[in-house]
Design a protein around this motif. Structure first.
Motif, short mmCIF file in Angstrom:
data_model
loop_
_atom_site.label_atom_id
_atom_site.label_comp_id
_atom_site.label_asym_id
_atom_site.label_seq_id
_atom_site.Cartn_x
_atom_site.Cartn_y
_atom_site.Cartn_z
N SER A 26 0.71 -1.39 -0.03
CA SER A 26 0.04 -0.05 -0.07
C SER A 26 0.85 1.27 0.14
O SER A 26 2.02 1.39 0.61
N VAL A 27 0.47 2.26 -0.64
CA VAL A 27 1.11 3.45 -0.88
C VAL A 27 0.35 4.60 0.11
O VAL A 27 -0.93 4.81 -0.29
N VAL A 28 0.72 5.21 1.15
CA VAL A 28 0.19 6.01 1.80
C VAL A 28 0.50 7.38 1.56
O VAL A 28 1.61 7.82 1.58
N GLY A 62 -3.83 11.36 3.79
CA GLY A 62 -4.09 10.28 4.46
C GLY A 62 -4.64 9.21 3.53
O GLY A 62 -5.16 8.28 3.94
N LYS A 63 -4.69 9.43 2.27
CA LYS A 63 -5.06 8.79 1.34
C LYS A 63 -4.21 7.46 1.04
O LYS A 63 -2.95 7.79 1.28
N SER A 64 -4.73 6.40 0.72
CA SER A 64 -3.97 5.24 0.35
C SER A 64 -4.47 4.46 -0.77
O SER A 64 -5.46 4.45 -1.06
N LYS A 65 -3.37 3.51 -1.47
CA LYS A 65 -4.28 2.86 -2.63
C LYS A 65 -3.08 1.57 -2.63
O LYS A 65 -1.85 1.75 -2.18
N GLU A 66 -3.64 0.41 -2.93
CA GLU A 66 -2.97 -0.91 -2.81
C GLU A 66 -2.50 -1.19 -4.27
O GLU A 66 -3.21 -0.83 -5.42
N TYR A 67 -1.37 -1.83 -4.27
CA TYR A 67 -0.84 -2.02 -5.72
C TYR A 67 -0.30 -3.56 -5.66
O TYR A 67 0.39 -3.91 -4.60
N SER A 111 3.37 15.63 -3.56
CA SER A 111 4.57 16.28 -2.95
C SER A 111 4.29 16.06 -1.34
O SER A 111 3.34 16.75 -0.71
N GLY A 112 5.13 15.63 -0.81
CA GLY A 112 5.10 15.32 0.69
C GLY A 112 5.78 13.70 0.87
O GLY A 112 6.48 13.34 0.08
N LYS A 113 5.30 13.56 2.00
CA LYS A 113 5.93 12.06 2.56
C LYS A 113 5.10 10.99 2.06
O LYS A 113 3.96 11.20 2.04
N VAL A 114 5.53 9.97 1.70
CA VAL A 114 4.92 8.59 0.95
C VAL A 114 5.36 7.62 1.99
O VAL A 114 6.46 7.40 2.56
#
Length: 168
Positions: free
Chosen positions: A110-112, A117-122, A140-143
């Motif tokens: 998962s990438v958050v 606060g959104k996330s997506k699974e790959y 732009s920001g922390k992943v």
């Protein structure tokens, strides 16, 4: 010689990195992430498989999580300003190519996106070749990348990531 190839990336090794570039006329800019932090790092004797290792294409220097089992739930975080990341999974070596099969590789992540606060699974393919994960927009920001599942290694449960590049 080892060649890693995807639709947009070409990496060539001999005993060291010979070439890292684009394929198919892709002219996008790539770099490595900075400020990399992991929830754990594997220590074997005097060798540590640091999180910062994903910020290079050095052979025999992956990040490996350092907990029991396959590292499910372990994370890597970094700052980026990108629309896409490119991941090379596993323990990549020219002289010890068997280590790619012997060590585990991330299967599902998962990438958050921390600021929203959104996330997506790959789901990743079981290959050392570069794999692109497109965010669909410039972030732009922390992943935070979290391991959700792993392809088991034939000998070790340590889950390894060779490198991550960011596309601007």
């Amino acid at each position: 010689m080892l060649v890693l190839l995807s639709d947009n990336n070409l990496i060539i090794y001999d005993s060291k990195l010979l070439f890292n570039g684009i394929s198919n006329g892709n002219t996008e800019l790539y770099s490595f992430p900075s400020e990399i932090v992991a929830s754990s790092e594997l220590i074997e004797g005097s060798k540590t498989f640091y999180a910062k290792n994903i910020s290079s294409l050095n052979l025999d220097e992956p990040w490996a999580e350092g907990v029991q089992g396959f590292g499910i739930g372990e994370t890597i975080s970094f700052s980026c300003n990108a629309e896409e990341i490119i991941i090379c999974s596993g323990y990549i070596s020219v002289n010890k190519s068997y280590l790619w099969h012997e060590n585990s590789r991330p299967k599902k992540i998962s990438v958050v996106f921390l600021s929203s606060g959104k996330s997506k699974e790959y789901e990743l393919l079981d290959t050392p070749n570069p794999q692109s994960i497109n965010f669909g927009y410039i972030y732009s920001g922390k992943v935070i990348i979290k391991i959700l599942d792993a392809y088991p290694g034939t000998k070790y449960k340590d889950t390894c990531i060779h490198s991550i590049m960011v596309k601007y």
